[in-house]
Scaffold this motif. Structure first.
Motif, PDB file in Angstrom:
ATOM      1  N   VAL A  57       0.844  -1.195   0.000  1.00 46.79           N
ATOM      2  CA  VAL A  57       0.000   0.000   0.000  1.00 46.79           C
ATOM      3  C   VAL A  57       0.879   1.245   0.000  1.00 46.79           C
ATOM      4  CG1 VAL A  57      -1.800   1.299   1.206  1.00 46.79           C
ATOM      5  CG2 VAL A  57      -1.835  -1.201   1.268  1.00 46.79           C
ATOM      6  N   ALA A  58       0.470   2.251  -0.770  1.00 37.23           N
ATOM      7  CA  ALA A  58       1.157   3.545  -0.777  1.00 37.23           C
ATOM      8  C   ALA A  58       0.123   4.657  -0.781  1.00 37.23           C
ATOM      9  CB  ALA A  58       2.065   3.675  -1.994  1.00 37.23           C
ATOM     10  N   SER A  59       0.431   5.723  -0.070  1.00 40.87           N
ATOM     11  CA  SER A  59      -0.393   6.926  -0.087  1.00 40.87           C
ATOM     12  C   SER A  59       0.308   7.976  -0.955  1.00 40.87           C
ATOM     13  CB  SER A  59      -0.578   7.458   1.332  1.00 40.87           C
ATOM     14  OG  SER A  59      -1.316   8.666   1.329  1.00 40.87           O
ATOM     15  N   ILE A  60      -0.450   8.642  -1.815  1.00 46.65           N
ATOM     16  CA  ILE A  60       0.076   9.679  -2.694  1.00 46.65           C
ATOM     17  C   ILE A  60      -0.383  11.038  -2.162  1.00 46.65           C
ATOM     18  CG2 ILE A  60      -0.014  10.635  -5.032  1.00 46.65           C
ATOM     19  CD1 ILE A  60      -0.420   7.739  -6.016  1.00 46.65           C
ATOM     20  N   MET A 150      -6.647   1.304  10.150  1.00 41.56           N
ATOM     21  CA  MET A 150      -6.269   1.627   8.773  1.00 41.56           C
ATOM     22  C   MET A 150      -6.388   0.426   7.840  1.00 41.56           C
ATOM     23  SD  MET A 150      -5.277   4.813   8.213  1.00 41.56           S
ATOM     24  CE  MET A 150      -4.183   4.661   6.797  1.00 41.56           C
ATOM     25  N   GLY A 151      -6.228  -0.768   8.385  1.00 42.58           N
ATOM     26  CA  GLY A 151      -6.170  -1.965   7.559  1.00 42.58           C
ATOM     27  C   GLY A 151      -4.775  -2.255   7.044  1.00 42.58           C
ATOM     28  N   VAL A 152      -3.794  -1.427   7.433  1.00 40.77           N
ATOM     29  CA  VAL A 152      -2.412  -1.595   6.985  1.00 40.77           C
ATOM     30  C   VAL A 152      -1.491  -0.948   8.009  1.00 40.77           C
ATOM     31  CG1 VAL A 152      -2.525   0.519   5.595  1.00 40.77           C
ATOM     32  CG2 VAL A 152      -0.812  -1.207   5.065  1.00 40.77           C
ATOM     33  N   ARG A 251      -8.190  -1.833  -4.820  1.00 45.69           N
ATOM     34  CA  ARG A 251      -8.908  -2.138  -3.585  1.00 45.69           C
ATOM     35  C   ARG A 251      -7.941  -2.072  -2.404  1.00 45.69           C
ATOM     36  NH1 ARG A 251     -13.464  -4.631  -1.516  1.00 45.69           N
ATOM     37  NH2 ARG A 251     -13.110  -5.801   0.411  1.00 45.69           N
ATOM     38  N   LEU A 252      -8.363  -1.413  -1.343  1.00 41.47           N
ATOM     39  CA  LEU A 252      -7.546  -1.261  -0.150  1.00 41.47           C
ATOM     40  C   LEU A 252      -7.875  -2.351   0.860  1.00 41.47           C
ATOM     41  CD1 LEU A 252      -7.919   2.595   0.278  1.00 41.47           C
ATOM     42  CD2 LEU A 252      -5.941   1.364  -0.643  1.00 41.47           C
TER      43      LEU A 252
END
Length: 270
Positions: A57-60, A150-152, A251-252
């Motif tokens: 997972v990555a956040s932009i 967060m799920g991560v 999908r997260l």
């Protein structure tokens, strides 16, 4: 993007009325990877960053283009580089109104509205009691609770935020069921993340911070729709100032357990 770019990045964010201080840029660069776009004389007219939460997972975030170049493809040019670097991960971001159409064109899907609540604290409405000051021994449970909500897992982000924050927790039967962190950010302070099992606990985790900072600028970025928690913030003077759209390209992971995220670290870091 390197730390040497911070002064010009700060100038860029000021030019589009973002509140980020140089210190906020420094934290972002310390946690993520980014690109800048320069003109022929070295001025920065665009930026884009991504932040690894895990291998999957990555956040932009921190995607900015100078107003004079927003219609000339600079944002797409920067996003293509970020998307290439994050290939294979699930990508999530919070889209400003100005960038929303760009992200839709790149395939991102809208998940939820995020309200940017901020303002000078004018009052402290009544709130449930039960929160206590965070202690070093709480750290492991706080990290796990953030991961579940967060799920991560995002240990690097949380370590950086914990290092510069005051914290409150709710403990029941020896187990941490909620927490909130507050730190300097932008025009004043931000409360986030806020993780709790319900709105009453979220208010209990924000109330002491609000009471201690009457007359000062506070901010909360929340995905919570209109409700008791939202109304509590507005009654304190922390009002619905603006909004962004949470979006994802893939999908997260789903959250685990009863707790959910009532307040973000910030829009870039989720």
């Amino acid at each position: 993007m390197t730390p040497a770019d911070i002064p010009r990045l700060h100038e860029l964010s000021v030019s589009v009325s973002w509140p980020h201080r140089a210190d906020d840029w420094a934290m972002a660069i310390g946690l993520g990877h980014g690109w800048v776009a320069r003109d022929q004389i070295g001025r920065i007219f665009g930026s884009a960053m991504w932040f690894p939460f895990s291998q999957n997972v990555a956040s932009i975030g921190m995607v900015i283009t100078s107003p004079r170049l927003q219609d000339q493809g600079a944002g797409r040019w920067l996003m293509r580089r970020v998307l290439d670097e994050t290939h294979g991960r699930a990508r999530v971001l919070n889209a400003t109104k100005e960038a929303y159409r760009l992200y839709v064109s790149l395939g991102f899907q809208t998940l939820a509205r995020v309200a940017q609540m901020n303002g000078i604290v004018t009052d402290c409405p009544e709130y449930p009691l039960g929160a206590r000051a965070m202690q070093p021994a709480d750290r492991a449970q706080i990290l796990q609770l953030d991961t579940d909500a967060m799920g991560v897992a995002r240990p690097e982000v949380m370590a950086a935020v914990l290092a510069v924050s005051e914290g409150l927790v709710i403990e029941r039967a020896g187990r941490i069921t909620g927490f909130s962190l507050m730190r300097h950010f932008g025009r004043g302070r931000v409360i986030g993340p806020i993780v709790a099992e319900n709105e009453a606990d979220a208010m209990a985790l924000c109330g002491p911070f609000i009471a201690a900072h009457r007359g000062e600028f506070l901010r909360v970025d929340t995905r919570e729709p209109q409700g008791v928690f939202f109304d509590f913030l507005e009654a304190a003077g922390i009002v619905d100032f603006d909004s962004v759209q949470r979006m994802s390209l893939e999908r997260l992971p789903d959250p685990v357990g009863a707790a959910r995220t009532f307040g973000l670290v910030n829009q870039a870091l989720g």
